[in-house]
Design an enzyme around this catalytic site. Structure first.
Site, PDB file in Angstrom:
ATOM      1  CB  CYS A  38      -0.995  -0.032   1.146  1.00 34.26           C
ATOM      2  SG  CYS A  38      -2.368   1.137   0.916  1.00 34.26           S
ATOM      3  CG  HIS A  47      -3.658  -2.938   3.426  1.00 31.02           C
ATOM      4  ND1 HIS A  47      -2.682  -2.566   4.334  1.00 31.02           N
ATOM      5  CD2 HIS A  47      -4.120  -1.782   2.895  1.00 31.02           C
ATOM      6  CE1 HIS A  47      -2.565  -1.259   4.355  1.00 31.02           C
ATOM      7  NE2 HIS A  47      -3.427  -0.753   3.482  1.00 31.02           N
ATOM      8  CD  GLU A  78      -1.589  -5.753   5.714  1.00 29.90           C
ATOM      9  OE1 GLU A  78      -1.749  -4.567   6.022  1.00 29.90           O
ATOM     10  OE2 GLU A  78      -1.127  -6.121   4.610  1.00 29.90           O
TER      11      GLU A  78
END
Length: 236
Positions: free
Chosen positions: A115, A210, A212
């Site tokens: 990002c 993102h 994650e």
């Protein structure tokens, strides 16, 4: 066998209730994704690169992860004005992250940029950003959407996919590409979602989303962290 050390620059937080004071933090999901991949995530303090040797600090690590965060100051990419939507700008954070990006690439250390991290690398290499994508109807905030991954790229090899469901939270995007960068993924609206440096030594890929957020349940997203840690281990 010891885990490869993955440096993760901290993000400044003005208030952190559990600690009672302002703090330097990293997202738990991000750290857990690195740990699941077999890496040892190490949060590093953003210090002024004018007075601290970033190259020396990074040399002890096996890889680097540049995480998400607030916006870069527009003057960092030559903009004369600042859009009203620009937020959480911190000059020290910007200076440190940009130097980390440059020195990591110079050292040939494996690098995953996420990002803001993608935007940092783009700016570090002379690229620019679109300061705002146009409000709620156009920005990529709080959404999961498909991205198309280019064949033959490092991103495709890392994920094993030509399409991914990306969890996004950004209102800015790449405008002009930095020197040597290649687009590896795009959203349906043309937004650049992935970058790499084909001619650079070492492992490097960047994604605008993102990974994650969904890595704990999406093998394609976890594969990005697995690839980073694997490259870090191979280079030891």
């Amino acid at each position: 066998m010891t885990r490869p050390l993955i440096a993760v620059p901290a993000r400044f937080s003005a208030t952190t209730s559990a600690l009672r004071y302002a703090a330097e933090v990293n997202a738990r999901a991000l750290i857990e994704a690195v740990w699941r991949a077999g890496g040892e995530p190490v949060t590093i303090h953003p210090a002024d690169p004018a007075v601290t040797d970033v190259t020396a600090r990074l040399a002890r690590f096996d890889g680097v992860l540049l995480p998400g965060g607030g916006d870069l100051a527009p003057h960092r990419y030559g903009a004369a004005d600042t859009h009203d939507s620009v937020y959480d700008v911190d000059d020290l954070q910007d200076a440190f992250d940009l130097e980390v990006a440059r020195r990591t690439l110079d050292l040939g250390l494996p690098l995953l940029a996420v990002c803001r991290g993608l935007q940092v690398v783009n700016v570090a290499l002379g690229g620019t950003l679109e300061q705002d994508m146009g409000g709620p109807e156009r920005e990529h905030r709080h959404i999961v959407h498909p991205v198309a991954i280019e064949r033959g790229t490092l991103l495709e090899r890392a994920t094993g996919a030509q399409k991914a469901e990306a969890s996004c939270y950004h209102h800015q995007r790449v405008e002009r590409l930095g020197s040597g960068l290649r687009v590896t993924a795009r959203a349906a609206d043309g937004t650049v979602e992935g970058l790499e440096l084909p001619d650079v030594e070492g492992w490097f890929t960047a994604v605008q989303w993102h990974p994650e957020d969904t890595a704990h349940e999406d093998a394609v997203q976890q594969a990005l962290f697995d690839a980073l840690v694997r490259a870090a281990g191979e280079g030891r």
